[in-house]
Design a protein around this motif. Structure first.
Motif, PDB file in Angstrom:
ATOM      1  N   GLY A 177      31.927  33.686  55.379  1.00 29.30           N
ATOM      2  CA  GLY A 177      31.301  32.396  55.614  1.00 29.30           C
ATOM      3  C   GLY A 177      32.308  31.305  55.926  1.00 29.30           C
ATOM      4  O   GLY A 177      33.484  31.410  55.589  1.00 29.30           O
ATOM      5  N   ASP A 178      31.813  30.261  56.586  1.00 30.33           N
ATOM      6  CA  ASP A 178      32.685  29.157  56.999  1.00 30.33           C
ATOM      7  C   ASP A 178      33.182  28.406  55.770  1.00 30.33           C
ATOM      8  O   ASP A 178      32.398  27.874  54.990  1.00 30.33           O
ATOM      9  CB  ASP A 178      31.917  28.214  57.927  1.00 30.33           C
ATOM     10  CG  ASP A 178      32.818  27.162  58.528  1.00 30.33           C
ATOM     11  OD1 ASP A 178      34.043  27.326  58.438  1.00 30.33           O
ATOM     12  OD2 ASP A 178      32.292  26.181  59.084  1.00 30.33           O
ATOM     13  N   ASN A 179      34.484  28.372  55.581  1.00 32.63           N
ATOM     14  CA  ASN A 179      35.084  27.702  54.430  1.00 32.63           C
ATOM     15  C   ASN A 179      36.441  27.147  54.843  1.00 32.63           C
ATOM     16  O   ASN A 179      37.466  27.787  54.655  1.00 32.63           O
ATOM     17  CB  ASN A 179      35.222  28.675  53.256  1.00 32.63           C
ATOM     18  CG  ASN A 179      35.487  27.962  51.945  1.00 32.63           C
ATOM     19  OD1 ASN A 179      36.158  26.935  51.911  1.00 32.63           O
ATOM     20  ND2 ASN A 179      34.953  28.505  50.858  1.00 32.63           N
ATOM     21  N   SER A 180      36.419  25.954  55.407  1.00 34.60           N
ATOM     22  CA  SER A 180      37.656  25.364  55.912  1.00 34.60           C
ATOM     23  C   SER A 180      38.643  25.064  54.791  1.00 34.60           C
ATOM     24  O   SER A 180      39.853  25.206  54.960  1.00 34.60           O
ATOM     25  CB  SER A 180      37.349  24.076  56.682  1.00 34.60           C
ATOM     26  OG  SER A 180      36.529  24.349  57.807  1.00 34.60           O
ATOM     27  N   SER A 181      38.124  24.638  53.628  1.00 29.25           N
ATOM     28  CA  SER A 181      39.029  24.308  52.527  1.00 29.25           C
ATOM     29  C   SER A 181      39.771  25.542  52.026  1.00 29.25           C
ATOM     30  O   SER A 181      40.962  25.475  51.696  1.00 29.25           O
ATOM     31  CB  SER A 181      38.237  23.681  51.371  1.00 29.25           C
ATOM     32  OG  SER A 181      37.263  24.583  50.867  1.00 29.25           O
ATOM     33  N   LEU A 182      39.070  26.690  51.989  1.00 35.27           N
ATOM     34  CA  LEU A 182      39.730  27.930  51.574  1.00 35.27           C
ATOM     35  C   LEU A 182      40.778  28.339  52.601  1.00 35.27           C
ATOM     36  O   LEU A 182      41.878  28.789  52.238  1.00 35.27           O
ATOM     37  CB  LEU A 182      38.702  29.054  51.405  1.00 35.27           C
ATOM     38  CG  LEU A 182      39.252  30.430  51.029  1.00 35.27           C
ATOM     39  CD1 LEU A 182      40.018  30.373  49.716  1.00 35.27           C
ATOM     40  CD2 LEU A 182      38.124  31.458  50.952  1.00 35.27           C
ATOM     41  N   ALA A 183      40.482  28.177  53.884  1.00 38.16           N
ATOM     42  CA  ALA A 183      41.446  28.511  54.942  1.00 38.16           C
ATOM     43  C   ALA A 183      42.697  27.651  54.808  1.00 38.16           C
ATOM     44  O   ALA A 183      43.818  28.150  54.943  1.00 38.16           O
ATOM     45  CB  ALA A 183      40.805  28.321  56.317  1.00 38.16           C
ATOM     46  N   ARG A 184      42.520  26.359  54.531  1.00 37.65           N
ATOM     47  CA  ARG A 184      43.680  25.480  54.360  1.00 37.65           C
ATOM     48  C   ARG A 184      44.499  25.873  53.135  1.00 37.65           C
ATOM     49  O   ARG A 184      45.729  25.816  53.148  1.00 37.65           O
ATOM     50  CB  ARG A 184      43.212  24.025  54.245  1.00 37.65           C
ATOM     51  CG  ARG A 184      42.742  23.407  55.556  1.00 37.65           C
ATOM     52  CD  ARG A 184      42.592  21.909  55.431  1.00 37.65           C
ATOM     53  NE  ARG A 184      41.484  21.572  54.534  1.00 37.65           N
ATOM     54  CZ  ARG A 184      40.242  21.386  54.939  1.00 37.65           C
ATOM     55  NH1 ARG A 184      39.932  21.511  56.222  1.00 37.65           N
ATOM     56  NH2 ARG A 184      39.296  21.078  54.083  1.00 37.65           N
ATOM     57  N   GLN A 185      43.793  26.286  52.081  1.00 40.34           N
ATOM     58  CA  GLN A 185      44.494  26.684  50.859  1.00 40.34           C
ATOM     59  C   GLN A 185      45.326  27.945  51.085  1.00 40.34           C
ATOM     60  O   GLN A 185      46.480  28.035  50.665  1.00 40.34           O
ATOM     61  CB  GLN A 185      43.480  26.907  49.738  1.00 40.34           C
ATOM     62  CG  GLN A 185      44.100  27.066  48.354  1.00 40.34           C
ATOM     63  CD  GLN A 185      43.055  27.112  47.268  1.00 40.34           C
ATOM     64  OE1 GLN A 185      41.858  27.026  47.532  1.00 40.34           O
ATOM     65  NE2 GLN A 185      43.488  27.245  46.031  1.00 40.34           N
ATOM     66  N   LEU A 186      44.735  28.928  51.773  1.00 38.00           N
ATOM     67  CA  LEU A 186      45.447  30.174  52.053  1.00 38.00           C
ATOM     68  C   LEU A 186      46.619  29.934  53.003  1.00 38.00           C
ATOM     69  O   LEU A 186      47.690  30.530  52.852  1.00 38.00           O
ATOM     70  CB  LEU A 186      44.482  31.206  52.642  1.00 38.00           C
ATOM     71  CG  LEU A 186      43.331  31.644  51.728  1.00 38.00           C
ATOM     72  CD1 LEU A 186      42.430  32.632  52.457  1.00 38.00           C
ATOM     73  CD2 LEU A 186      43.844  32.248  50.445  1.00 38.00           C
ATOM     74  N   PHE A 187      46.404  29.060  53.997  1.00 39.24           N
ATOM     75  CA  PHE A 187      47.481  28.758  54.927  1.00 39.24           C
ATOM     76  C   PHE A 187      48.634  28.055  54.201  1.00 39.24           C
ATOM     77  O   PHE A 187      49.814  28.282  54.507  1.00 39.24           O
ATOM     78  CB  PHE A 187      46.968  27.878  56.065  1.00 39.24           C
ATOM     79  CG  PHE A 187      48.011  27.562  57.109  1.00 39.24           C
ATOM     80  CD1 PHE A 187      48.386  28.521  58.039  1.00 39.24           C
ATOM     81  CD2 PHE A 187      48.621  26.320  57.154  1.00 39.24           C
ATOM     82  CE1 PHE A 187      49.347  28.239  58.998  1.00 39.24           C
ATOM     83  CE2 PHE A 187      49.574  26.028  58.112  1.00 39.24           C
ATOM     84  CZ  PHE A 187      49.934  26.987  59.036  1.00 39.24           C
ATOM     85  N   GLY A 188      48.296  27.209  53.223  1.00 38.18           N
ATOM     86  CA  GLY A 188      49.332  26.544  52.443  1.00 38.18           C
ATOM     87  C   GLY A 188      50.170  27.533  51.643  1.00 38.18           C
ATOM     88  O   GLY A 188      51.390  27.382  51.516  1.00 38.18           O
ATOM     89  N   ILE A 189      49.509  28.575  51.118  1.00 42.25           N
ATOM     90  CA  ILE A 189      50.233  29.617  50.388  1.00 42.25           C
ATOM     91  C   ILE A 189      51.193  30.343  51.331  1.00 42.25           C
ATOM     92  O   ILE A 189      52.354  30.601  50.994  1.00 42.25           O
ATOM     93  CB  ILE A 189      49.253  30.607  49.740  1.00 42.25           C
ATOM     94  CG1 ILE A 189      48.435  29.907  48.656  1.00 42.25           C
ATOM     95  CG2 ILE A 189      49.985  31.818  49.160  1.00 42.25           C
ATOM     96  CD1 ILE A 189      47.338  30.760  48.071  1.00 42.25           C
ATOM     97  N   TYR A 190      50.698  30.672  52.526  1.00 41.87           N
ATOM     98  CA  TYR A 190      51.555  31.339  53.523  1.00 41.87           C
ATOM     99  C   TYR A 190      52.762  30.469  53.863  1.00 41.87           C
ATOM    100  O   TYR A 190      53.895  30.962  53.929  1.00 41.87           O
ATOM    101  CB  TYR A 190      50.760  31.645  54.790  1.00 41.87           C
ATOM    102  CG  TYR A 190      51.597  31.658  56.031  1.00 41.87           C
ATOM    103  CD1 TYR A 190      52.423  32.739  56.331  1.00 41.87           C
ATOM    104  CD2 TYR A 190      51.611  30.556  56.894  1.00 41.87           C
ATOM    105  CE1 TYR A 190      53.224  32.730  57.462  1.00 41.87           C
ATOM    106  CE2 TYR A 190      52.403  30.547  58.013  1.00 41.87           C
ATOM    107  CZ  TYR A 190      53.208  31.628  58.303  1.00 41.87           C
ATOM    108  OH  TYR A 190      54.000  31.607  59.410  1.00 41.87           O
ATOM    109  N   ARG A 191      52.538  29.166  54.069  1.00 35.81           N
ATOM    110  CA  ARG A 191      53.629  28.274  54.449  1.00 35.81           C
ATOM    111  C   ARG A 191      54.690  28.223  53.355  1.00 35.81           C
ATOM    112  O   ARG A 191      55.888  28.262  53.636  1.00 35.81           O
ATOM    113  CB  ARG A 191      53.079  26.865  54.701  1.00 35.81           C
ATOM    114  CG  ARG A 191      52.290  26.742  55.990  1.00 35.81           C
ATOM    115  CD  ARG A 191      53.182  26.742  57.189  1.00 35.81           C
ATOM    116  NE  ARG A 191      54.040  25.554  57.226  1.00 35.81           N
ATOM    117  CZ  ARG A 191      55.033  25.394  58.084  1.00 35.81           C
ATOM    118  NH1 ARG A 191      55.309  26.342  58.954  1.00 35.81           N
ATOM    119  NH2 ARG A 191      55.757  24.281  58.066  1.00 35.81           N
ATOM    120  N   ALA A 192      54.235  28.144  52.106  1.00 37.34           N
ATOM    121  CA  ALA A 192      55.184  28.061  51.007  1.00 37.34           C
ATOM    122  C   ALA A 192      56.030  29.323  50.907  1.00 37.34           C
ATOM    123  O   ALA A 192      57.254  29.272  50.722  1.00 37.34           O
ATOM    124  CB  ALA A 192      54.438  27.814  49.699  1.00 37.34           C
TER     125      ALA A 192
END
Length: 243
Positions: A177-192
């Motif tokens: 399902g569409d979950n932009s906040s979860l996508a941003r959270q996961l992307f933040g983990i990847y960046r770190a």
């Protein structure tokens, strides 16, 4: 060293290759499915540095999250559409077949081909009555009571995202399902995690690899949510990325 891949490249720079891939997708949108487009995008991303990609079927299957058979079918499709070229690579030391080399082919725009001009044939009759164009149009329009114009051109397809965040967001929206906040959270983990590793000289050119690992971890996390209840998806994604 993978500099030998430059010998198989069809483009002089990354922008030319990206543009060709984009035009291939638009021109063949109806013939391609999501897996075909994902395989093409994977080859494109692995070809960024040298213009060609040296990939195993198992690697492609693991990254995209499809079976080996499905990946092979997609490769044959892309070949038949003249989108990619597959080169069988012989390992110099072992004298045996290794992973295939894949290159994106230049886009051949058939719409730019010119057609020979038409030549008006002379009339056989010199006494043929000539009806002015305005009069001919007027006589026909008398019998037309109404005319409804319908746009028959298909809408231009939406191209698949090219950024990692866009791909992560698209994968989440099509699975849980569409979950932009979860996508941003996961992307933040990847960046770190990736920035922590990229500061070392041994990993400074491995940006593409870390993106692949992030997508692989996301696939693993999504598959896990389907098998059992996971309360902390970001934590599971974090652990999958590290492992």
């Amino acid at each position: 060293m993978t500099t030998y891949l430059k010998d198989y490249a069809h483009f002089t720079n990354k922008d030319e290759m990206d543009e060709a891939a984009r035009r291939h997708v638009i021109a063949n949108w109806n013939e391609m499915n999501d897996t075909d487009r994902a395989v093409l995008d994977l080859i494109r991303r692995y070809s960024v540095k040298y213009g060609a990609a040296h990939l195993k079927h198992d690697t492609m299957a693991e990254v995209i999250g499809k079976s080996n058979v499905t990946i092979r079918r997609a490769i044959r499709k892309l070949e038949s559409l003249d989108i990619i070229e597959r080169i069988h690579y012989i390992r110099p030391v072992m004298n045996g077949l290794g992973a295939n080399i894949y290159t994106i082919l230049p886009f051949n725009d058939q719409s730019t081909l010119t057609t020979p001009p038409t030549v008006d044939e002379p009339s056989d009759s010199e006494t043929e009555d000539v009806v002015p164009k305005s009069e001919a149009f007027s006589s026909k329009s008398k019998n037309i009571k109404s005319l409804t114009l319908t746009d028959t051109y298909p809408a231009e397809p939406t191209l698949p995202p090219t950024t990692l965040f866009g791909r992560m967001k698209e994968l989440l929206s099509t699975t849980i399902g569409d979950n932009s906040s979860l996508a941003r959270q996961l992307f933040g983990i990847y960046r770190a995690l990736s920035l922590r590793m990229l500061k070392f000289s041994i990993h400074e050119h491995q940006g593409e690899l870390f993106e692949q690992l992030a997508m692989q971890a996301l696939h693993i996390s999504i598959q896990a949510t389907k098998r059992k209840e996971i309360r902390n998806i970001p934590g599971y994604f974090d652990g999958s990325t590290v492992n």
